[in-house]
Motif scaffolding. Sequence first.
Motif, short mmCIF file in Angstrom:
data_model
loop_
_atom_site.label_atom_id
_atom_site.label_comp_id
_atom_site.label_asym_id
_atom_site.label_seq_id
_atom_site.Cartn_x
_atom_site.Cartn_y
_atom_site.Cartn_z
N UNK A 92 59.43 28.99 3.19
CA UNK A 92 59.56 29.39 4.61
C UNK A 92 58.33 30.16 5.10
N UNK A 93 57.23 30.07 4.37
CA UNK A 93 55.96 30.71 4.78
C UNK A 93 55.57 30.22 6.18
N UNK A 94 54.87 31.08 6.93
CA UNK A 94 54.61 30.74 8.33
C UNK A 94 53.76 29.48 8.48
N UNK A 95 52.92 29.18 7.46
CA UNK A 95 52.08 27.98 7.58
C UNK A 95 52.83 26.68 7.33
N UNK A 96 54.06 26.74 6.89
CA UNK A 96 54.79 25.49 6.64
C UNK A 96 55.38 24.97 7.95
N UNK A 97 54.59 24.11 8.61
CA UNK A 97 55.00 23.58 9.92
C UNK A 97 56.21 22.67 9.78
N UNK A 98 56.49 22.20 8.58
CA UNK A 98 57.63 21.29 8.41
C UNK A 98 58.96 22.02 8.32
N UNK A 99 58.92 23.34 8.10
CA UNK A 99 60.19 24.07 7.98
C UNK A 99 60.93 24.02 9.32
N UNK A 100 62.21 23.71 9.26
CA UNK A 100 63.04 23.62 10.45
C UNK A 100 63.63 25.02 10.69
N UNK A 101 63.08 25.73 11.67
CA UNK A 101 63.39 27.16 11.80
C UNK A 101 64.72 27.41 12.51
N UNK A 102 65.39 28.48 12.12
CA UNK A 102 66.65 28.89 12.77
C UNK A 102 66.79 30.40 12.66
N UNK A 103 67.54 30.93 13.55
CA UNK A 103 68.00 32.32 13.37
C UNK A 103 69.44 32.43 13.88
N UNK A 104 70.26 33.19 13.15
CA UNK A 104 71.65 33.41 13.57
C UNK A 104 71.68 34.53 14.60
N UNK A 105 72.70 34.51 15.44
CA UNK A 105 72.88 35.63 16.38
C UNK A 105 73.59 36.77 15.66
N UNK A 106 73.56 37.94 16.27
CA UNK A 106 74.27 39.10 15.72
C UNK A 106 75.75 38.77 15.51
N UNK A 107 76.33 38.04 16.47
CA UNK A 107 77.77 37.70 16.36
C UNK A 107 78.00 36.78 15.17
N UNK A 108 77.10 35.82 14.99
CA UNK A 108 77.27 34.88 13.86
C UNK A 108 77.15 35.62 12.52
N UNK A 109 76.22 36.57 12.47
CA UNK A 109 76.04 37.32 11.21
C UNK A 109 77.31 38.14 10.93
N UNK A 110 77.82 38.80 11.97
CA UNK A 110 79.03 39.61 11.79
C UNK A 110 80.20 38.72 11.38
N UNK A 111 80.26 37.50 11.95
CA UNK A 111 81.36 36.59 11.60
C UNK A 111 81.27 36.17 10.13
N UNK A 112 80.06 35.96 9.63
CA UNK A 112 79.89 35.62 8.20
C UNK A 112 80.38 36.78 7.33
N UNK A 113 80.02 38.00 7.72
CA UNK A 113 80.42 39.17 6.93
C UNK A 113 81.95 39.29 6.94
#
Length: 374
Positions: A92-113
């Motif tokens: 997931x290094x920043x130079x890996x242009x092929x990585x398909x990036x994502x980020x979870x929302x605060x609500x999604x993180x709390x739901x996982x917990x």
Amino acid sequence: MRNELIRGAFTGETEGTVSEEYRALIDECAEKKDLPDAQLLRLLDISEEADEAYLYAKAREVRERSYGKEVYLRGLIEFTNYCRNDCLYCGIRCSNAKADRYRLTGEEIAACADQGYDLGFRTAVLQGGEDMHFSDEEICSIVREIRAMHPDMAVTLSIGERSRQSYEKYFAAGAERYLLRHETADPVHYARLHPAHQTWETKKRCLQDLKDIGYQVGTGMMVGTPYQTRDCYLADFRFLQEIDPQMIGIGPFIPHSDTPFAGEAAGSVTETLHLISILRLFFPNALIPATTALGTKDPFGREKGVLAGANVVMPNLSPRGVRKKYLLYDGKICTGDEAAECRFCMERRIESVGYRVVVSRGDYRSSDSENQEQ
Ligand code: SAM
Ligand code: FES
């Protein structure tokens, strides 16, 4: 290997007999929780099955003295794969242009917990790339929310190098533990694994800050990275003695096809197991995970890790849709499973080798706290 280690663990039977040299060395290491450099290097050379079996058995004896047969669960929530860093080994290094990036929302993180809590997890590990999109305030509010929802659930952060002030804010918000692997304690080796602006000095400063603030700190190295020598491991052991962390995570390096280390050899499972056992002798009370990388390199890697002295496992709690995207290395396991499947699969795996997953925060037990309990 599986059969030898597992059979040996139950019956004490192995091919051949332990050499007098290794018996003495392993006993001395267990007693002193230390060895001089030359002897430690000698221990790293171990290769005969009977000597290995003696090392693993001693490591189990030491871990059972501190933690019995208990194995602690940590629910891993991989909440972002955006990363400002460019570690040469990491998918997931920043130079890996092929990585398909994502980020979870605060609500999604709390739901996982929340889901993790229902599944019996009492630790949530929030791990991600160094994603500055998450401000200190946002991290603090996620930590606070999880702690408010489930006061008996510990929150561990693993979000890389930040300022001391940031670490202080997260701690005040209720994060009590922090994982930041040092990767290698040899500065020359460190420089060959990272771009010039990512320095060994910064890593060390962060770990020192975390310790000073009062976190339960986890650190550790990869095993078998390019250019690593036995002297690097020596430096790792001495650095670990200096930091005296509560948790030590190690796992084999596994290449990722879209990184500069794509063509390099992976680290060895056997070497990782040896190192886990020796770490157990040096740090009897440490929380040592049997890592996903170990399970990726060997279908029974995590079971073997436990039999070599590990006492923590970290099943994945991330939503299924994003798991394949948090690809640090090729072939990562558990990317298609639901959180519940992973949780119970892990329980069965641990039970299959005679240990027991417990519903507990699984805090570090210092020798002092043991004495107080008695
Ligand atoms: N950004 C945070 C940090 O740096 O601590 C947490 C995420 S980082 C990706 C988690 C760990 O993954 C690293 O500390 C490293 O040891 C491990 N890792 C990265 N690439 C790997 C690889 N190719 N093989 C094995 N482990 C790897
Ligand atoms: Fe994830 Fe077995 S631990 S599927």
